[in-house]
Design an enzyme around this catalytic site. Structure first.
Site, PDB file in Angstrom:
ATOM      1  N   ASP A  91       0.770 -24.892  46.296  1.00 23.51           N
ATOM      2  CA  ASP A  91      -0.592 -24.870  46.823  1.00 23.51           C
ATOM      3  C   ASP A  91      -0.694 -25.801  48.020  1.00 23.51           C
ATOM      4  O   ASP A  91       0.020 -26.809  48.109  1.00 23.51           O
ATOM      5  CB  ASP A  91      -1.592 -25.312  45.744  1.00 23.51           C
ATOM      6  N   ASP A 107      -3.169 -27.699  48.817  1.00 23.59           N
ATOM      7  CA  ASP A 107      -4.073 -28.852  48.684  1.00 23.59           C
ATOM      8  C   ASP A 107      -3.669 -29.844  47.607  1.00 23.59           C
ATOM      9  O   ASP A 107      -4.480 -30.665  47.204  1.00 23.59           O
ATOM     10  CB  ASP A 107      -5.504 -28.354  48.436  1.00 23.59           C
ATOM     11  N   GLU A 122      -3.417 -15.630  37.955  1.00 25.38           N
ATOM     12  CA  GLU A 122      -2.140 -15.133  38.482  1.00 25.38           C
ATOM     13  C   GLU A 122      -0.998 -16.072  38.086  1.00 25.38           C
ATOM     14  O   GLU A 122       0.132 -15.639  37.851  1.00 25.38           O
ATOM     15  CB  GLU A 122      -2.204 -14.930  39.997  1.00 25.38           C
ATOM     16  N   ASP A 123      -1.329 -17.362  37.954  1.00 24.24           N
ATOM     17  CA  ASP A 123      -0.307 -18.338  37.539  1.00 24.24           C
ATOM     18  C   ASP A 123       0.027 -18.165  36.051  1.00 24.24           C
ATOM     19  O   ASP A 123       1.188 -18.286  35.651  1.00 24.24           O
ATOM     20  CB  ASP A 123      -0.749 -19.768  37.869  1.00 24.24           C
ATOM     21  N   MET A 155      -5.241 -33.708  44.043  1.00 25.70           N
ATOM     22  CA  MET A 155      -5.777 -32.520  44.693  1.00 25.70           C
ATOM     23  C   MET A 155      -6.794 -32.977  45.725  1.00 25.70           C
ATOM     24  O   MET A 155      -7.660 -33.804  45.435  1.00 25.70           O
ATOM     25  CB  MET A 155      -6.435 -31.597  43.660  1.00 25.70           C
ATOM     26  N   HIS A 215     -12.318 -30.284  47.967  1.00 26.27           N
ATOM     27  CA  HIS A 215     -12.857 -29.292  48.913  1.00 26.27           C
ATOM     28  C   HIS A 215     -13.862 -28.403  48.225  1.00 26.27           C
ATOM     29  O   HIS A 215     -13.916 -28.314  46.997  1.00 26.27           O
ATOM     30  CB  HIS A 215     -11.741 -28.460  49.523  1.00 26.27           C
ATOM     31  N   ARG A 270     -15.419 -24.766  47.148  1.00 28.73           N
ATOM     32  CA  ARG A 270     -14.834 -23.479  46.770  1.00 28.73           C
ATOM     33  C   ARG A 270     -14.627 -22.638  48.033  1.00 28.73           C
ATOM     34  O   ARG A 270     -15.501 -22.548  48.876  1.00 28.73           O
ATOM     35  CB  ARG A 270     -15.786 -22.780  45.769  1.00 28.73           C
TER      36      ARG A 270
END
Ligand code: BGN
Length: 287
Positions: free
Chosen positions: A135, A137, A200-201, A227, A230, A232
């Site tokens: 990812d 972030d 999906e993970d 993380m 941020h 959404r």
């Protein structure tokens, strides 16, 4: 092809193999979240080679690693990630190439399909030994969290600040995972059917287990990440179909995934830059 990926011959002849446990590790550290520009990073990290290739200067690495980063509209996060990852991976003596896979347009984000695209596009440069799906972030904090692959797929992002540096749930397989090339092929990659946020993970973990592989993890102290906060994302709404999809994960595994993504994307742009190879793709999001 505009970049040369050269290290094969030196690896075969060089006896100075990088140590199993790198010598310059420093352990747990705070992340660096200061604002940084692309040109500042290029100036700071002179060790980067074209296409976003970083490799150890004083020893011959055991594995070649590709880090695949699905992306849309997160420039400041990407720069912060690289600002942290490059020194981290330098200390780890990793031979790594960064691939940023940008989903074009406003279609709903499809993280799983972007990983498959990243894998196939990276393969056009080099058959990497190890694929790390990352990812944009989340920032690793402890360099004992070694970015390499082994006999079983690894879940790297175990302990996130967002969850007080604890594991969110025992089957969590999100954030950062790593698979050998052969393992990614064996599980038929990610599903392409998860359009929008979520599961999906979890689907990838079902695929891993259905092929009799086990997920492995480092401990929570080692596998710590922050993380970046941020809002959404626009264009990545929660996917209401994810629960139903996840139920059929094992049944779909061999007929949908890495082996079917080719029909569903088009490369719009491919730029080997200093910090990364940037690939912009359009997805039809039809599986
Ligand atoms: C879970 C999501 C994951 C996500 C983590 C962390 C689902 C599956 C529901 C059956 N899983 O809830 O995809 O990575 O949260 O945000 O939604």
């Amino acid at each position: 092809k505009t970049t040369e990926y050269s290290n094969k011959t030196s690896r075969e002849t060089d006896k100075n193999v990088c140590p199993e446990k790198p010598k310059d590790l420093i352990g747990l550290r705070l992340g660096n979240y200061s604002h940084v520009t692309k040109s500042e990073l290029i100036e700071e990290f002179t060790q980067m080679e074209p296409g976003g290739h970083l490799r150890p200067q004083n020893c011959t690495p055991g594995q070649s690693v590709a880090i695949i980063i699905p992306y849309r509209n997160r420039n400041s996060h990407l720069l912060v990630l690289l600002h942290n990852l490059i020194p981290f991976l330098t200390r780890q003596n990793v031979d790594v190439t960064f691939f940023v896979i940008e989903q074009a347009g406003n279609s709903t984000f499809n993280r799983g399909a972007l990983f498959n695209v990243g894998f196939l596009e990276a393969e056009k440069f080099h058959r990497f030994d190890c694929y790390i799906l990352h990812d944009v972030d989340i920032i690793p904090l402890n360099d004992h969290n070694l970015y390499r692959c082994g006999g079983n797929p690894r879940h790297f992002a175990v302990a996130l600040n967002k969850y007080n540096y604890n594991l969110l749930y025992s089957n969590y397989f999100g954030g950062v995972v790593g698979l050998l090339r052969s393992q990614y092929l064996q599980v038929n990659g990610n599903s392409n059917l998860y359009i929008g946020w979520g599961a999906e993970d979890d689907d990838l973990l079902v695929r891993v287990r259905a092929k009799n592989l086990t997920m492995v993890r480092y401990d929570v102290m080692t596998a710590r990440y922050d993380m970046i906060k941020h809002e959404r994302d626009k264009g990545n709404a929660e996917n209401p179909l994810r629960f139903a999809l996840l139920k059929s994960a094992a049944r779909r595994q061999d007929v949908e995934g890495l082996n079917t993504v080719t029909k569903h994307y088009q490369v719009l742009d491919m730029k080997p830059e200093t910090l990364y190879t940037w690939i912009t793709v359009s997805l039809d999001n039809r599986g």
